[in-house]
Design a protein around this motif. Structure first.
Motif, mmCIF file in Angstrom:
data_model
loop_
_atom_site.group_PDB
_atom_site.id
_atom_site.type_symbol
_atom_site.label_atom_id
_atom_site.label_comp_id
_atom_site.label_asym_id
_atom_site.label_seq_id
_atom_site.Cartn_x
_atom_site.Cartn_y
_atom_site.Cartn_z
ATOM 1 N N TYR A 188 0.577 -1.392 0.157
ATOM 2 C CA TYR A 188 -0.069 0.025 0.011
ATOM 3 C C TYR A 188 0.795 1.279 -0.127
ATOM 4 O O TYR A 188 0.578 2.139 -0.749
ATOM 5 C CB TYR A 188 -1.015 0.132 1.113
ATOM 6 C CG TYR A 188 -1.726 1.356 1.520
ATOM 7 C CD1 TYR A 188 -2.875 1.545 0.576
ATOM 8 C CD2 TYR A 188 -1.116 2.560 1.947
ATOM 9 C CE1 TYR A 188 -3.630 2.737 0.600
ATOM 10 C CE2 TYR A 188 -1.810 3.747 1.969
ATOM 11 C CZ TYR A 188 -3.208 3.684 1.236
ATOM 12 O OH TYR A 188 -3.818 4.732 1.129
ATOM 13 N N ALA A 189 1.971 1.134 0.707
ATOM 14 C CA ALA A 189 2.681 2.500 0.818
ATOM 15 C C ALA A 189 3.365 2.730 -0.274
ATOM 16 O O ALA A 189 3.448 3.754 -0.947
ATOM 17 C CB ALA A 189 3.668 2.419 1.888
ATOM 18 N N GLU A 190 3.821 1.855 -1.100
ATOM 19 C CA GLU A 190 4.701 1.752 -2.243
ATOM 20 C C GLU A 190 3.580 2.229 -3.461
ATOM 21 O O GLU A 190 3.940 3.579 -4.133
ATOM 22 C CB GLU A 190 5.334 0.728 -2.719
ATOM 23 C CG GLU A 190 6.023 0.764 -4.158
ATOM 24 C CD GLU A 190 6.618 -0.567 -4.459
ATOM 25 O OE1 GLU A 190 7.396 -0.353 -5.519
ATOM 26 O OE2 GLU A 190 6.710 -1.550 -3.840
ATOM 27 N N ALA A 191 2.471 1.809 -3.424
ATOM 28 C CA ALA A 191 1.485 2.320 -4.531
ATOM 29 C C ALA A 191 0.783 3.497 -4.363
ATOM 30 O O ALA A 191 0.745 4.417 -5.225
ATOM 31 C CB ALA A 191 0.383 1.139 -4.455
ATOM 32 N N GLU A 250 3.502 6.170 -5.338
ATOM 33 C CA GLU A 250 3.618 6.166 -6.752
ATOM 34 C C GLU A 250 2.372 7.072 -7.480
ATOM 35 O O GLU A 250 2.437 7.758 -8.649
ATOM 36 C CB GLU A 250 3.485 4.776 -7.568
ATOM 37 C CG GLU A 250 5.020 4.155 -7.197
ATOM 38 C CD GLU A 250 6.087 4.812 -7.467
ATOM 39 O OE1 GLU A 250 6.132 5.565 -8.328
ATOM 40 O OE2 GLU A 250 6.985 4.790 -6.787
ATOM 41 N N ALA A 251 1.423 6.784 -6.711
ATOM 42 C CA ALA A 251 0.079 7.579 -7.254
ATOM 43 C C ALA A 251 0.027 8.974 -6.977
ATOM 44 O O ALA A 251 -0.734 9.774 -7.772
ATOM 45 C CB ALA A 251 -1.311 6.805 -6.578
ATOM 46 N N GLY A 252 0.467 9.511 -5.849
ATOM 47 C CA GLY A 252 0.296 10.800 -5.462
ATOM 48 C C GLY A 252 1.385 11.318 -4.387
ATOM 49 O O GLY A 252 1.007 12.355 -3.693
ATOM 50 N N ALA A 309 0.153 5.853 3.898
ATOM 51 C CA ALA A 309 1.130 5.368 3.283
ATOM 52 C C ALA A 309 2.553 5.457 4.309
ATOM 53 O O ALA A 309 3.059 4.519 4.608
ATOM 54 C CB ALA A 309 1.986 6.100 2.016
ATOM 55 N N TYR A 310 2.498 6.712 5.142
ATOM 56 C CA TYR A 310 3.617 6.795 5.961
ATOM 57 C C TYR A 310 3.298 5.793 7.263
ATOM 58 O O TYR A 310 4.205 5.247 7.880
ATOM 59 C CB TYR A 310 3.644 8.203 6.365
ATOM 60 C CG TYR A 310 4.506 8.445 7.674
ATOM 61 C CD1 TYR A 310 5.798 8.460 7.389
ATOM 62 C CD2 TYR A 310 3.913 8.780 8.880
ATOM 63 C CE1 TYR A 310 6.724 8.957 8.468
ATOM 64 C CE2 TYR A 310 4.984 8.992 10.042
ATOM 65 C CZ TYR A 310 6.210 9.249 9.838
ATOM 66 O OH TYR A 310 7.114 9.456 10.716
ATOM 67 N N GLU A 311 2.143 5.837 7.666
ATOM 68 C CA GLU A 311 1.620 4.940 8.660
ATOM 69 C C GLU A 311 2.223 3.447 8.538
ATOM 70 O O GLU A 311 2.652 2.694 9.482
ATOM 71 C CB GLU A 311 0.283 4.992 8.962
ATOM 72 C CG GLU A 311 -0.259 4.120 10.348
ATOM 73 C CD GLU A 311 -1.477 4.036 10.462
ATOM 74 O OE1 GLU A 311 -2.130 3.201 11.376
ATOM 75 O OE2 GLU A 311 -2.263 4.533 9.544
ATOM 76 N N GLY A 312 2.003 2.849 7.378
ATOM 77 C CA GLY A 312 2.314 1.669 6.903
ATOM 78 C C GLY A 312 3.647 1.481 6.799
ATOM 79 O O GLY A 312 4.245 0.396 7.408
ATOM 80 N N PHE A 368 10.136 13.575 3.957
ATOM 81 C CA PHE A 368 10.195 12.729 2.627
ATOM 82 C C PHE A 368 9.659 13.393 1.492
ATOM 83 O O PHE A 368 8.859 14.133 1.466
ATOM 84 C CB PHE A 368 9.246 11.233 2.863
ATOM 85 C CG PHE A 368 9.718 10.286 3.641
ATOM 86 C CD1 PHE A 368 10.947 9.456 3.344
ATOM 87 C CD2 PHE A 368 9.122 10.171 5.128
ATOM 88 C CE1 PHE A 368 11.233 8.406 4.298
ATOM 89 C CE2 PHE A 368 9.948 9.413 5.974
ATOM 90 C CZ PHE A 368 10.740 8.593 5.627
ATOM 91 N N THR A 369 10.471 13.138 0.188
ATOM 92 C CA THR A 369 9.955 13.202 -0.751
ATOM 93 C C THR A 369 9.322 11.991 -1.708
ATOM 94 O O THR A 369 9.356 10.964 -1.046
ATOM 95 C CB THR A 369 10.739 13.672 -1.990
ATOM 96 O OG1 THR A 369 12.064 12.751 -2.005
ATOM 97 C CG2 THR A 369 11.521 14.997 -1.279
ATOM 98 N N THR A 370 8.847 12.131 -2.853
ATOM 99 C CA THR A 370 8.355 10.948 -3.659
ATOM 100 C C THR A 370 9.506 9.907 -3.678
ATOM 101 O O THR A 370 9.310 8.777 -3.433
ATOM 102 C CB THR A 370 7.595 11.159 -4.740
ATOM 103 O OG1 THR A 370 6.612 11.951 -4.622
ATOM 104 C CG2 THR A 370 7.234 10.039 -5.517
ATOM 105 N N GLU A 371 10.556 10.518 -4.123
ATOM 106 C CA GLU A 371 11.833 9.647 -4.286
ATOM 107 C C GLU A 371 12.305 9.127 -3.174
ATOM 108 O O GLU A 371 12.665 7.785 -3.024
ATOM 109 C CB GLU A 371 12.930 10.583 -5.348
ATOM 110 C CG GLU A 371 12.514 11.069 -6.658
ATOM 111 C CD GLU A 371 11.502 12.050 -6.406
ATOM 112 O OE1 GLU A 371 11.242 12.727 -5.562
ATOM 113 O OE2 GLU A 371 10.660 12.153 -7.699
ATOM 114 N N SER A 372 12.519 9.821 -2.150
ATOM 115 C CA SER A 372 13.001 9.169 -0.814
ATOM 116 C C SER A 372 12.237 8.248 -0.309
ATOM 117 O O SER A 372 12.762 7.341 0.484
ATOM 118 C CB SER A 372 13.582 10.284 -0.166
ATOM 119 O OG SER A 372 12.379 11.154 0.519
#
Length: 232
Positions: free
Chosen positions: A114-117, A120-122, A128-131, A149-153
């Motif tokens: 879930y966190a990865e998806a 990538e979606a937004g 996502a962070y909680e996961g 965090f950024t999307t990349e990091s």
């Protein structure tokens, strides 16, 4: 999970953790086919519960013949699938019945999927962070605040957690294929698949390693399966 009953079939994970030291009732045994590199073992963060001897995913000492005098193994071995009830623990001989089940998917992987998806979606959000944080909390690790965090990091943080949390569960190889990336245990970053040096074999991954060759019996039975996959 896949259920196993020693009367029907032995748990295949028995081949993952043994070594040539007397760590079970069977005495010295093992194939030496699955052992962590020191570099991967040392890539776990300081204080990570998953790297604690006999509490996490590895063991660096055990008891003679499974339940006798403690001794040092001299290297880390895989403890993740070690069934102490069957194989023995300090002062308690094993019952020799390894009926331990094999997990197909764990809640930890669901959280990381879930966190990865979501990232990538937004980009990373609170869920996502909680996961990610729940995995790290369980390992007794601090997680940087979401705002850092950024999307990349965040993407690499989730990948890194997958490599460390899901190790030895027959998952990492498929991550390598889908991402075309490989975790570098020395730099703590990610290399391109092609060109990454496998520290276990000192061999460099090549384009052909994305696929397996056609099995020889299949090509003998069906000449139309030629040519083989590239590089074989």
């Amino acid at each position: 999970m896949l259920q196993y009953n020693i009367i029907v079939a032995g748990n295949p994970m028995n081949n993952m953790f043994p070594n040539f030291k007397p760590v079970t009732f069977q005495g010295p045994s093992g194939t030496g086919s699955t052992v962590p590199t020191n570099e991967f073992y040392n890539s776990y963060e300081e204080g990570d519960l998953r790297a604690v001897n006999q509490e996490g995913f590895f063991y660096t000492s055990y008891y003679t013949n499974g339940s006798g005098e403690p001794f040092d193994l001299g290297a880390p071995y895989i403890f993740k699938h070690f069934n102490q009830r069957a194989l023995g623990s300090e002062g308690n001989p094993g019952n020799r019945a390894n009926n331990l089940n094999v997990p197909l998917i764990r809640f930890a992987e669901v959280l990381l999927i879930y966190a990865e998806a979501q990232n990538e979606a937004g980009g990373p959000n609170a869920l996502a962070y909680e996961g990610l944080k729940r995995i790290r909390d369980r390992a007794q690790l601090e997680t940087p605040p979401l705002a850092e965090f950024t999307t990349e990091s965040f993407r690499e943080a989730v990948w890194r957690e997958r490599w460390h949390e899901l190790a030895y569960e027959q998952i990492t190889w498929f991550d390598m294929l889908r991402l075309r990336k490989v975790y570098n245990e020395i730099t703590n970053g990610f290399d391109k698949f092609v060109g990454h040096e496998n520290l276990s074999s000192n061999q460099t991954l090549q384009e052909r390693h994305y696929l397996m060759p056609f099995p020889l019996p299949e090509t003998q039975n069906n000449p139309n399966l030629t040519p083989n996959n590239p590089g074989y």
